[in-house]
Design a protein around this motif. Structure first.
Motif, mmCIF file in Angstrom:
data_model
loop_
_atom_site.group_PDB
_atom_site.id
_atom_site.type_symbol
_atom_site.label_atom_id
_atom_site.label_comp_id
_atom_site.label_asym_id
_atom_site.label_seq_id
_atom_site.Cartn_x
_atom_site.Cartn_y
_atom_site.Cartn_z
ATOM 1 N N ARG A 78 -32.049 -19.917 -12.550
ATOM 2 C CA ARG A 78 -30.815 -19.837 -13.296
ATOM 3 C C ARG A 78 -29.843 -20.596 -12.940
ATOM 4 O O ARG A 78 -29.751 -20.956 -11.439
ATOM 5 N N HIS A 79 -28.815 -21.082 -13.682
ATOM 6 C CA HIS A 79 -27.784 -21.879 -13.348
ATOM 7 C C HIS A 79 -26.455 -21.064 -13.695
ATOM 8 O O HIS A 79 -26.112 -20.493 -14.865
ATOM 9 N N GLY A 80 -25.897 -20.574 -12.857
ATOM 10 C CA GLY A 80 -24.698 -19.721 -12.780
ATOM 11 C C GLY A 80 -24.021 -19.668 -11.549
ATOM 12 O O GLY A 80 -24.568 -19.933 -10.449
ATOM 13 N N THR A 81 -22.856 -19.276 -11.392
ATOM 14 C CA THR A 81 -22.003 -19.084 -10.038
ATOM 15 C C THR A 81 -22.639 -18.115 -9.037
ATOM 16 O O THR A 81 -22.812 -18.280 -8.159
ATOM 17 N N SER A 82 -23.254 -16.957 -9.732
ATOM 18 C CA SER A 82 -23.692 -15.848 -8.862
ATOM 19 C C SER A 82 -25.099 -16.186 -8.141
ATOM 20 O O SER A 82 -25.460 -16.154 -7.018
ATOM 21 N N SER A 83 -26.009 -17.027 -8.909
ATOM 22 C CA SER A 83 -27.285 -17.538 -8.517
ATOM 23 C C SER A 83 -27.059 -18.562 -7.377
ATOM 24 O O SER A 83 -27.438 -18.514 -6.330
ATOM 25 N N GLY A 84 -26.363 -19.565 -7.885
ATOM 26 C CA GLY A 84 -25.641 -20.505 -6.736
ATOM 27 C C GLY A 84 -25.059 -19.940 -5.589
ATOM 28 O O GLY A 84 -25.360 -20.540 -4.447
ATOM 29 N N ALA A 85 -24.135 -19.020 -5.742
ATOM 30 C CA ALA A 85 -23.720 -18.559 -4.397
ATOM 31 C C ALA A 85 -24.343 -17.875 -3.388
ATOM 32 O O ALA A 85 -24.364 -18.044 -2.314
ATOM 33 N N SER A 86 -25.356 -17.110 -4.022
ATOM 34 C CA SER A 86 -26.444 -16.480 -3.212
ATOM 35 C C SER A 86 -27.312 -17.385 -2.631
ATOM 36 O O SER A 86 -27.603 -17.114 -1.490
ATOM 37 N N PHE A 87 -27.833 -18.365 -3.340
ATOM 38 C CA PHE A 87 -28.634 -19.403 -2.696
ATOM 39 C C PHE A 87 -27.938 -20.049 -1.501
ATOM 40 O O PHE A 87 -28.491 -20.185 -0.599
ATOM 41 N N GLU A 88 -26.615 -20.504 -1.770
ATOM 42 C CA GLU A 88 -25.856 -21.240 -0.757
ATOM 43 C C GLU A 88 -25.453 -20.247 0.389
ATOM 44 O O GLU A 88 -25.564 -20.985 1.681
ATOM 45 N N GLN A 89 -25.195 -19.056 -0.011
ATOM 46 C CA GLN A 89 -25.108 -18.194 1.355
ATOM 47 C C GLN A 89 -26.310 -18.073 2.263
ATOM 48 O O GLN A 89 -26.361 -18.010 3.355
ATOM 49 N N ALA A 90 -27.392 -17.944 1.550
ATOM 50 C CA ALA A 90 -28.951 -17.649 2.143
ATOM 51 C C ALA A 90 -29.023 -18.993 2.947
ATOM 52 O O ALA A 90 -29.410 -18.971 4.125
ATOM 53 N N VAL A 91 -28.845 -20.106 2.364
ATOM 54 C CA VAL A 91 -28.958 -21.395 3.313
ATOM 55 C C VAL A 91 -28.223 -21.633 4.272
ATOM 56 O O VAL A 91 -28.464 -22.100 5.240
ATOM 57 N N SER A 92 -26.855 -21.289 4.105
ATOM 58 C CA SER A 92 -26.099 -21.533 5.151
ATOM 59 C C SER A 92 -26.489 -20.466 6.437
ATOM 60 O O SER A 92 -25.865 -20.854 7.663
ATOM 61 N N ASP A 93 -27.185 -19.554 6.190
ATOM 62 C CA ASP A 93 -27.780 -18.640 7.449
ATOM 63 C C ASP A 93 -29.091 -19.370 8.100
ATOM 64 O O ASP A 93 -29.593 -18.696 8.961
ATOM 65 N N LEU A 94 -29.564 -20.513 7.618
ATOM 66 C CA LEU A 94 -30.923 -21.147 8.108
ATOM 67 C C LEU A 94 -30.356 -22.191 9.132
ATOM 68 O O LEU A 94 -29.820 -23.140 8.509
ATOM 69 N N PRO A 95 -30.565 -22.048 10.340
ATOM 70 C CA PRO A 95 -30.386 -23.029 11.341
ATOM 71 C C PRO A 95 -31.290 -24.281 11.093
ATOM 72 O O PRO A 95 -30.663 -25.574 11.433
ATOM 73 N N GLU A 96 -32.326 -24.369 10.359
ATOM 74 C CA GLU A 96 -33.060 -25.560 10.404
ATOM 75 C C GLU A 96 -32.313 -26.469 9.419
ATOM 76 O O GLU A 96 -32.473 -27.632 9.366
ATOM 77 N N VAL A 97 -31.255 -25.983 8.385
ATOM 78 C CA VAL A 97 -30.642 -26.658 7.612
ATOM 79 C C VAL A 97 -29.636 -27.295 7.938
ATOM 80 O O VAL A 97 -28.628 -26.511 8.299
ATOM 81 N N LEU A 98 -29.480 -28.595 8.019
ATOM 82 C CA LEU A 98 -28.392 -29.382 8.667
ATOM 83 C C LEU A 98 -27.309 -29.552 7.565
ATOM 84 O O LEU A 98 -26.066 -29.485 7.766
ATOM 85 N N GLU A 99 -27.648 -29.861 6.305
ATOM 86 C CA GLU A 99 -26.850 -30.148 5.165
ATOM 87 C C GLU A 99 -27.307 -29.617 3.707
ATOM 88 O O GLU A 99 -28.663 -29.517 3.822
ATOM 89 N N CYS A 100 -26.617 -29.128 3.094
ATOM 90 C CA CYS A 100 -27.104 -28.794 1.734
ATOM 91 C C CYS A 100 -25.842 -29.320 0.669
ATOM 92 O O CYS A 100 -24.779 -29.003 0.916
ATOM 93 N N PHE A 101 -26.460 -29.983 -0.144
ATOM 94 C CA PHE A 101 -25.603 -30.219 -1.453
ATOM 95 C C PHE A 101 -25.976 -29.887 -2.731
ATOM 96 O O PHE A 101 -27.142 -29.787 -2.887
ATOM 97 N N SER A 102 -25.060 -29.470 -3.418
ATOM 98 C CA SER A 102 -25.101 -29.392 -4.628
ATOM 99 C C SER A 102 -25.100 -30.664 -5.494
ATOM 100 O O SER A 102 -24.195 -31.411 -5.451
ATOM 101 N N VAL A 103 -26.138 -30.830 -6.409
ATOM 102 C CA VAL A 103 -26.231 -32.350 -6.786
ATOM 103 C C VAL A 103 -26.445 -32.211 -8.508
ATOM 104 O O VAL A 103 -27.033 -31.368 -9.145
#
Length: 172
Positions: A78-103
């Motif tokens: 889904r595209h929306g602020t809540s699904s995007g925000a949930s994904f972004e929060q989850a990714v920010s907690d993963l130490p393997e992920v150095l960078e995350c870009f919304s594109v």
């Protein structure tokens, strides 16, 4: 967005700091022809304006045992602020992920991630990334070799003014 006036000395100082963030104010002053106190004041002003974001030591991932570098294209269901925000929060907690870009384009996000080896990368993908709610499609590219990597931002687009100072807008 804040506005800060920069001159040729500020630009030279920023270029030198990008090359060597550990340089002393004295050595910076010698390189850009300013006194140590002038360098100190300029750095403080650039930090307060958030032009200088932070200082860090750059580690070589392979030397510290992180030999796998991957670029991961993630699509959400889904595209929306809540699904995007949930994904972004989850990714920010993963130490393997150095960078995350919304594109824009085929994926919703592009991640740059590291791992010890392919087995640990597979573990990360199967048990961490793919378990984030809303992730529907993942395409991964594994880096074969580093061709170019720089940390210095180009500053040539900030033209040297004929007047002593100019106004430059830096986003915060």
């Amino acid at each position: 967005m804040s506005t800060i006036s920069v001159d040729r000395h500020d630009l030279a100082l920023l270029a030198e700091l990008q090359r060597d963030g550990r340089a002393t104010n004295s050595s910076l002053g010698e390189r850009i022809h300013l006194s140590t106190s002038q360098v100190s004041r300029r750095i403080q002003r650039l930090e307060e304006a958030h032009v200088i974001d932070h200082y860090a030591a750059m580690l070589d991932p392979a030397v510290v045992g992180l030999g796998v570098l991957a670029f991961i294209h993630v699509t959400l269901d889904r595209h929306g602020t809540s699904s995007g925000a949930s994904f972004e929060q989850a990714v920010s907690d993963l130490p393997e992920v150095l960078e995350c870009f919304s594109v824009t384009g085929e994926a919703d996000y592009v991640l740059r991630a590291v791992s010890h080896d392919l087995a640990s990368f597979s573990e990360f993908m199967m048990h961490s990334l793919l378990r984030i709610p809303g992730v529907t499609n993942v395409k991964t590219n594994i880096s074969l070799k580093k061709v170019k990597q720089v940390t210095e931002l180009p500053l040539d687009h900030i033209a040297q003014p004929k007047q002593p100072k100019m106004r430059v807008h830096f986003a915060q």
